[in-house]
Design a protein around this motif. Structure first.
Motif, PDB file in Angstrom:
ATOM      1  N   ALA A  88     -54.574  38.034  65.083  1.00 21.13           N
ATOM      2  CA  ALA A  88     -53.829  37.456  66.195  1.00 21.13           C
ATOM      3  C   ALA A  88     -53.260  38.541  67.103  1.00 21.13           C
ATOM      4  O   ALA A  88     -53.241  38.401  68.332  1.00 21.13           O
ATOM      5  CB  ALA A  88     -52.701  36.574  65.663  1.00 21.13           C
ATOM      6  N   LEU A  99     -45.698  36.758  68.527  1.00 25.29           N
ATOM      7  CA  LEU A  99     -46.708  35.761  68.168  1.00 25.29           C
ATOM      8  C   LEU A  99     -46.110  34.570  67.418  1.00 25.29           C
ATOM      9  O   LEU A  99     -46.771  33.542  67.260  1.00 25.29           O
ATOM     10  CB  LEU A  99     -47.795  36.404  67.316  1.00 25.29           C
ATOM     11  N   TYR A 371     -52.024  28.992  64.714  1.00 30.37           N
ATOM     12  CA  TYR A 371     -52.873  29.855  65.526  1.00 30.37           C
ATOM     13  C   TYR A 371     -54.352  29.597  65.299  1.00 30.37           C
ATOM     14  O   TYR A 371     -55.132  29.486  66.257  1.00 30.37           O
ATOM     15  CB  TYR A 371     -52.550  31.333  65.239  1.00 30.37           C
ATOM     16  N   ARG A 377     -57.053  29.989  68.146  1.00 27.57           N
ATOM     17  CA  ARG A 377     -56.890  31.391  68.591  1.00 27.57           C
ATOM     18  C   ARG A 377     -56.681  31.523  70.101  1.00 27.57           C
ATOM     19  O   ARG A 377     -56.867  32.593  70.662  1.00 27.57           O
ATOM     20  CB  ARG A 377     -58.090  32.243  68.151  1.00 27.57           C
ATOM     21  N   LEU A 379     -54.021  31.384  73.316  1.00 22.18           N
ATOM     22  CA  LEU A 379     -52.628  31.437  73.732  1.00 22.18           C
ATOM     23  C   LEU A 379     -52.544  31.728  75.220  1.00 22.18           C
ATOM     24  O   LEU A 379     -53.426  32.375  75.785  1.00 22.18           O
ATOM     25  CB  LEU A 379     -51.863  32.540  72.974  1.00 22.18           C
TER      26      LEU A 379
END
Length: 450
Positions: A88, A99, A371, A377, A379
């Motif tokens: 991440a 995160l 996530y 995955r 963002l």
């Protein structure tokens, strides 16, 4: 003369610190670390006297065979979480605490930041303490002088300087050119000595006392890679690729963790160490290798663990107070840890490891669910740094994420206290992971998805 200066510039560590990135995404021109860089970094971070001590706690409660199985299984579980979390960070070039904003909310991430700061200062103090005690053994053996307080100050000063240099300087200019290769050599030396001087077959056939349940031993092993979870993205954000960071982290830390946990167990069984304290292990290493050189090399490598703790503690504070200078925080954290190191004892180490696991195993259960499953995955990186965006939720907190996390912590402690034979790491992670997925499905588009 010019050629000599060139050689000096090539092989001597650079002391000039890179720019301060704070918690903002690392720019592409500094995302330069590859597979080998991460393999070296994490195999170095997996080496240390504290890892030997953790391995020594497994026996004789477990037999040698049981201990090695617990080491292998615990390393696989904890290390997989470590490497996946690092992905991440390499995906979006941001540190770990940032995160956590999508899953807990911007302000919700402040609580794990506080807990992470506490554990990092604790780890730094433990590192200073164990290095000073071991160095004291060296100075007593060589010169008949203790010098514990002097060693504390020396190691603290060196670790602070490393943290001021930052990851790129430490990995490229210190570990890859000097530190890690010395440690590999010494570790091979110790391993060869154990296998040639002792009957390991007889130890293999020796039963354990049964004082430690097998899955509690696995929890103890899982706790070590889990303790690095809140730090991992602080380093993988400098990765050139997510694939390189994953495999470098997974293989590098896995190799070192198995190796040193195993050596710690063997030290207790072969060298008649009465207690797994820094003083006793330091004496055992010197006896096994015929001198202080091997111990000295391990101590030098141990400093990069404290460097990582100090550096990430500063980044963690910046998640809450981004305007504060990272270098100022590095110095303050180093000095606070130095003061704390004067009050530590070995009896607190076991409980400290299990406390880390109880907090961070469920936390990264909900991070993994959010996530990798809920967001796939993806963002909005710019939204991580602004209020009233998709990650602000209600007053800056995603209470669904906080609730799933706390339930996981409760389950972990309930099992660790009432059913230690079951092992708390896998259930604590699974409950937090699955509960978050359920709550995310019920919340639908209100969960801050893109």
């Amino acid at each position: 003369m010019e050629s000599q200066q060139t050689v000096g510039r090539t092989f001597l560590p650079k002391l000039q610190a890179p720019p301060e990135w704070g918690i903002r995404p690392v720019t592409p021109d500094f995302r330069i670390l590859r597979f080998l860089d991460f393999f070296v970094l994490w195999s170095s971070l997996g080496v240390g006297l504290l890892v030997l001590e953790a391995g020594a706690l497994l026996v004789p409660g477990l037999s040698l065979g049981q201990a090695l199985l617990a080491i292998g299984l615990g390393t696989l579980l904890g290390n997989l979480l470590l490497a996946l979390t690092g992905v991440a960070g390499s995906d979006h070039a941001v540190p770990t605490m940032v995160l956590l904003r999508p899953v807990l909310g911007t302000r919700g991430s402040y609580l794990p930041s506080l807990l992470n700061l506490i554990q990092l200062i604790g780890w730094t103090a433990f590192e200073f303490w164990v290095m000073a005690l071991a160095a004291e053994r060296i100075s007593l053996a060589l010169w008949g002088v203790s010098g514990y307080g002097v060693w504390l100050v020396i190691f603290a000063a060196w670790c602070i300087l490393l943290a001021l240099g930052g990851p790129l300087v430490v990995v490229r200019e210190w570990l890859e050119k000097f530190g890690v290769w010395l440690v590999y050599g010494v570790t091979l030396w110790m391993t060869y000595a154990l296998f040639t001087q002792y009957d390991l077959g007889a130890l293999w056939r020796q039963p354990g006392t049964g004082d430690m349940p097998f899955w509690l031993g696995v929890d103890l092993v899982v706790a070590m890679p889990i303790s690095w979870l809140p730090l991992v993205c602080d380093f993988t954000r400098f990765a050139r690729s997510s694939r390189g960071s994953f495999w470098g982290t997974f293989l590098g830390y896995g190799l070192a963790n198995i190796w040193f946990y195993g050596l710690g167990a063997l030290f207790i069984l072969t060298l008649q160490v009465s207690e797994p304290t820094p003083e006793h292990l330091a004496t055992a290493i010197m006896a096994l290798t015929g001198g202080a050189l091997a111990l000295l090399v391990i101590l030098v490598d141990e400093t990069d663990n404290a460097f990582a703790d100090i550096y990430s503690a500063a980044v963690t504070i910046q998640n809450v107070f981004p305007q504060v200078s990272q270098r100022l925080l590095v110095v303050i954290i180093g000095l606070v840890s130095l003061g704390l190191a004067a009050f530590l004892t070995m009896g607190r180490y076991f409980d400290f490891l299990l406390l880390i696991g109880s907090v961070f195993v469920p936390l990264f259960g909900i991070l993994a669910a959010d996530y990798f499953v809920v967001r796939g995955r993806r963002l909005q990186v710019d939204a991580l740094y602004r209020q009233e965006g998709p990650y602000w939720y209600r007053g800056g907190v995603n209470w669904l994420g906080v609730g799933a996390w706390l339930v996981g912590v409760v389950v972990y402690h309930a099992i660790a206290r009432g059913l230690p034979w079951l092992g708390a790491s896998i259930p604590g992670f699974a409950v937090a992971f699955l509960l978050y997925l359920l709550l995310a499905r019920l919340a639908g588009p209100h969960l801050g998805r893109e």
